[in-house]
Design a protein around this motif. Structure first.
Motif, PDB file in Angstrom:
ATOM      1  N   ALA A  69       0.831  -1.200   0.000  1.00  0.00           N
ATOM      2  CA  ALA A  69       0.000   0.000   0.000  1.00  0.00           C
ATOM      3  C   ALA A  69       0.869   1.255   0.000  1.00  0.00           C
ATOM      4  CB  ALA A  69      -0.931  -0.003   1.209  1.00  0.00           C
ATOM      5  N   GLN A  70       1.987   1.220   0.733  1.00  0.00           N
ATOM      6  CA  GLN A  70       2.900   2.370   0.736  1.00  0.00           C
ATOM      7  C   GLN A  70       3.495   2.590  -0.656  1.00  0.00           C
ATOM      8  OE1 GLN A  70       1.821   3.509   3.890  1.00  0.00           O
ATOM      9  NE2 GLN A  70       3.900   4.300   4.050  1.00  0.00           N
ATOM     10  N   ARG A  71       3.916   1.507  -1.289  1.00  0.00           N
ATOM     11  CA  ARG A  71       4.536   1.626  -2.614  1.00  0.00           C
ATOM     12  C   ARG A  71       3.527   2.055  -3.672  1.00  0.00           C
ATOM     13  NH1 ARG A  71       9.722  -0.255  -2.535  1.00  0.00           N
ATOM     14  NH2 ARG A  71      10.293  -1.657  -0.825  1.00  0.00           N
ATOM     15  N   ASN A  72       2.302   1.537  -3.582  1.00  0.00           N
ATOM     16  CA  ASN A  72       1.271   1.955  -4.531  1.00  0.00           C
ATOM     17  C   ASN A  72       0.852   3.402  -4.296  1.00  0.00           C
ATOM     18  OD1 ASN A  72       1.115  -0.521  -5.912  1.00  0.00           O
ATOM     19  ND2 ASN A  72      -0.279  -1.371  -4.384  1.00  0.00           N
ATOM     20  N   PHE A  73       0.847   3.826  -3.027  1.00  0.00           N
ATOM     21  CA  PHE A  73       0.548   5.217  -2.706  1.00  0.00           C
ATOM     22  C   PHE A  73       1.581   6.144  -3.342  1.00  0.00           C
ATOM     23  CE2 PHE A  73       1.418   8.849   0.131  1.00  0.00           C
ATOM     24  CZ  PHE A  73       0.187   9.480   0.119  1.00  0.00           C
ATOM     25  N   ALA A  74       2.834   5.726  -3.319  1.00  0.00           N
ATOM     26  CA  ALA A  74       3.892   6.544  -3.923  1.00  0.00           C
ATOM     27  C   ALA A  74       3.633   6.799  -5.399  1.00  0.00           C
ATOM     28  CB  ALA A  74       5.251   5.850  -3.738  1.00  0.00           C
ATOM     29  N   LEU A  75       3.110   5.795  -6.100  1.00  0.00           N
ATOM     30  CA  LEU A  75       2.871   5.945  -7.536  1.00  0.00           C
ATOM     31  C   LEU A  75       1.912   7.085  -7.851  1.00  0.00           C
ATOM     32  CD1 LEU A  75       2.575   2.176  -8.538  1.00  0.00           C
ATOM     33  CD2 LEU A  75       4.449   3.738  -9.121  1.00  0.00           C
ATOM     34  N   LYS A  76       1.016   7.399  -6.911  1.00  0.00           N
ATOM     35  CA  LYS A  76       0.068   8.498  -7.122  1.00  0.00           C
ATOM     36  C   LYS A  76       0.766   9.853  -7.132  1.00  0.00           C
ATOM     37  CE  LYS A  76      -3.626   5.954  -4.731  1.00  0.00           C
ATOM     38  NZ  LYS A  76      -4.576   5.977  -3.588  1.00  0.00           N
ATOM     39  N   HIS A  77       1.980   9.901  -6.587  1.00  0.00           N
ATOM     40  CA  HIS A  77       2.710  11.160  -6.489  1.00  0.00           C
ATOM     41  C   HIS A  77       3.904  11.217  -7.434  1.00  0.00           C
ATOM     42  CE1 HIS A  77       0.519  12.517  -2.874  1.00  0.00           C
ATOM     43  NE2 HIS A  77       0.438  11.227  -2.616  1.00  0.00           N
ATOM     44  N   VAL A  78       4.003  10.253  -8.323  1.00  0.00           N
ATOM     45  CA  VAL A  78       5.094  10.228  -9.312  1.00  0.00           C
ATOM     46  C   VAL A  78       4.551  10.750 -10.634  1.00  0.00           C
ATOM     47  CG1 VAL A  78       6.656   8.754 -10.634  1.00  0.00           C
ATOM     48  CG2 VAL A  78       6.280   8.304  -8.198  1.00  0.00           C
ATOM     49  N   ASP A  79       5.151  11.808 -11.140  1.00  0.00           N
ATOM     50  CA  ASP A  79       4.695  12.379 -12.409  1.00  0.00           C
ATOM     51  C   ASP A  79       5.742  12.257 -13.503  1.00  0.00           C
ATOM     52  OD1 ASP A  79       6.512  14.210 -11.494  1.00  0.00           O
ATOM     53  OD2 ASP A  79       5.080  15.854 -11.249  1.00  0.00           O
ATOM     54  N   THR A  80       6.704  11.365 -13.311  1.00  0.00           N
ATOM     55  CA  THR A  80       7.703  11.090 -14.336  1.00  0.00           C
ATOM     56  C   THR A  80       7.363   9.769 -15.015  1.00  0.00           C
ATOM     57  OG1 THR A  80       9.106  10.028 -12.675  1.00  0.00           O
ATOM     58  CG2 THR A  80       9.550  12.349 -13.191  1.00  0.00           C
ATOM     59  N   GLU A  81       8.006   9.537 -16.133  1.00  0.00           N
ATOM     60  CA  GLU A  81       7.704   8.335 -16.918  1.00  0.00           C
ATOM     61  C   GLU A  81       8.214   7.062 -16.252  1.00  0.00           C
ATOM     62  OE1 GLU A  81       8.173   6.754 -21.560  1.00  0.00           O
ATOM     63  OE2 GLU A  81       8.927   8.721 -20.945  1.00  0.00           O
ATOM     64  N   TRP A  82       9.304   7.186 -15.486  1.00  0.00           N
ATOM     65  CA  TRP A  82       9.934   6.036 -14.859  1.00  0.00           C
ATOM     66  C   TRP A  82       9.972   6.196 -13.346  1.00  0.00           C
ATOM     67  CZ3 TRP A  82      11.728   1.745 -17.553  1.00  0.00           C
ATOM     68  CH2 TRP A  82      11.754   1.861 -18.952  1.00  0.00           C
ATOM     69  N   VAL A  83       9.977   5.043 -12.637  1.00  0.00           N
ATOM     70  CA  VAL A  83      10.082   5.056 -11.184  1.00  0.00           C
ATOM     71  C   VAL A  83      11.091   3.996 -10.755  1.00  0.00           C
ATOM     72  CG1 VAL A  83       8.113   3.469 -10.922  1.00  0.00           C
ATOM     73  CG2 VAL A  83       8.818   4.918  -9.001  1.00  0.00           C
ATOM     74  N   LEU A  84      11.933   4.365  -9.801  1.00  0.00           N
ATOM     75  CA  LEU A  84      12.919   3.461  -9.220  1.00  0.00           C
ATOM     76  C   LEU A  84      12.693   3.414  -7.716  1.00  0.00           C
ATOM     77  CD1 LEU A  84      15.671   1.833  -9.303  1.00  0.00           C
ATOM     78  CD2 LEU A  84      16.793   4.038  -8.921  1.00  0.00           C
ATOM     79  N   TYR A  85      12.581   2.212  -7.159  1.00  0.00           N
ATOM     80  CA  TYR A  85      12.385   2.047  -5.719  1.00  0.00           C
ATOM     81  C   TYR A  85      13.717   1.723  -5.046  1.00  0.00           C
ATOM     82  CZ  TYR A  85       7.313   1.958  -6.344  1.00  0.00           C
ATOM     83  OH  TYR A  85       6.009   2.293  -6.636  1.00  0.00           O
ATOM     84  N   LEU A  86      13.967   2.418  -3.955  1.00  0.00           N
ATOM     85  CA  LEU A  86      15.213   2.233  -3.202  1.00  0.00           C
ATOM     86  C   LEU A  86      14.877   2.295  -1.719  1.00  0.00           C
ATOM     87  CD1 LEU A  86      18.286   1.969  -3.873  1.00  0.00           C
ATOM     88  CD2 LEU A  86      18.451   4.438  -3.535  1.00  0.00           C
ATOM     89  N   ASP A  87      15.475   1.418  -0.908  1.00  0.00           N
ATOM     90  CA  ASP A  87      15.284   1.470   0.530  1.00  0.00           C
ATOM     91  C   ASP A  87      16.290   2.434   1.157  1.00  0.00           C
ATOM     92  OD1 ASP A  87      13.266  -0.352   0.311  1.00  0.00           O
ATOM     93  OD2 ASP A  87      14.441  -2.067   1.011  1.00  0.00           O
TER      94      ASP A  87
END
Length: 254
Positions: A69-87
């Protein structure tokens, strides 16, 4: 600077009370993109102020024991074409930074995996349960979502390609840190598994734990790492036993 050409990528980091790591992870993420999104779940230390002072955007979502849910929530705030997840305790090495830039620059519809090296208790693991593992982390933003509350996994139908280089994961620095995290993760796993209808028995609890130890120590060659391999395999035995015993406890109470 060169990384300003990478405006098509956002690096997402989930955090809570990570003031010891937050500046370093943001600076490391800036090697591949100026866009760093911090998803905070209620830090009580200086995490948020340090993140903002170092150029990251911070959004808040209340923690509800659901990593997906945290990671999917982040996608709502990403306005770039690509996303990279990092801890927060992970770092991209130089070779990987170059590979990420090339992948984004090529703009091919793929998902990208990365090999990750585990550093724990002052030791770099090469075998066993903490051996280097492959993780999917780089995606076209609109092509991915996440599932499972703990040990979450991405769901993406695009072809997969592995990038050169490594994520260096500087995880547990004390036994207490491991114990605290293991307690939280096993509880989340048990509650989620129970809700999905999974059941177990006391014999199965022991069986899963013994198999987990043998897999880590023998099949995955943990014994080659010496004492570190032995106690990491014992940790996996304890972790596996805990999560199944908690599941058994839940079903017994019901």
């Amino acid at each position: 600077m060169e990384f300003l050409k990478m405006s098509g990528l956002t690096v997402v980091v989930l955090v809570k009370n990570e003031e010891l790591n937050i500046v370093d992870v943001i600076n490391n993420a800036h090697c591949v993109s100026p866009n760093v999104l911090i998803v905070d779940s209620g830090s009580s230390d200086n995490t948020v102020s340090l993140a903002e002072a170092n150029g990251a955007k911070v959004v808040y979502r209340e923690w509800d024991n659901d990593f997906s849910a945290q990671r999917n929530f982040a996608l709502k705030h990403v306005d770039t074409e690509w996303v990279l997840y990092l801890d927060a305790d992970e770092r991209l090495d130089d070779k990987l930074c170059d590979a990420i830039k090339n992948a984004i620059g090529g703009n091919v519809a793929k998902q990208y995996s990365i090999m990750r090296k585990i550093h724990a208790f002052g030791f770099e693991y090469k075998h066993g349960i903490f051996k280097p593992d492959e993780v999917l982390r780089l995606f076209p933003t609109k092509a991915v979502h996440w599932e499972n509350k703990v040990h979450e996994r991405p769901v993406c139908d695009l072809p997969k390609e592995r990038l050169a280089g490594f994520i260096e994961h500087y995880t547990y620095n004390s036994w207490q840190q491991w114990w605290d995290k293991a307690g939280k993760y096993t509880t989340i796993w048990a509650e989620d598994s129970f809700a999905k209808g999974k059941r177990t028995s006391l014999g199965a609890c022991l069986g899963h734990a013994v198999y987990g130890f043998l897999r880590a120590y023998i099949i995955q060659l943990g014994f080659i790492d010496g004492w570190s391999g032995l106690y990491s395999s014992l940790q996996h035995f304890i972790y596996t036993m805990m999560k199944y015993l908690k599941l058994y406890e839940l079903q017994s109470k019901k």
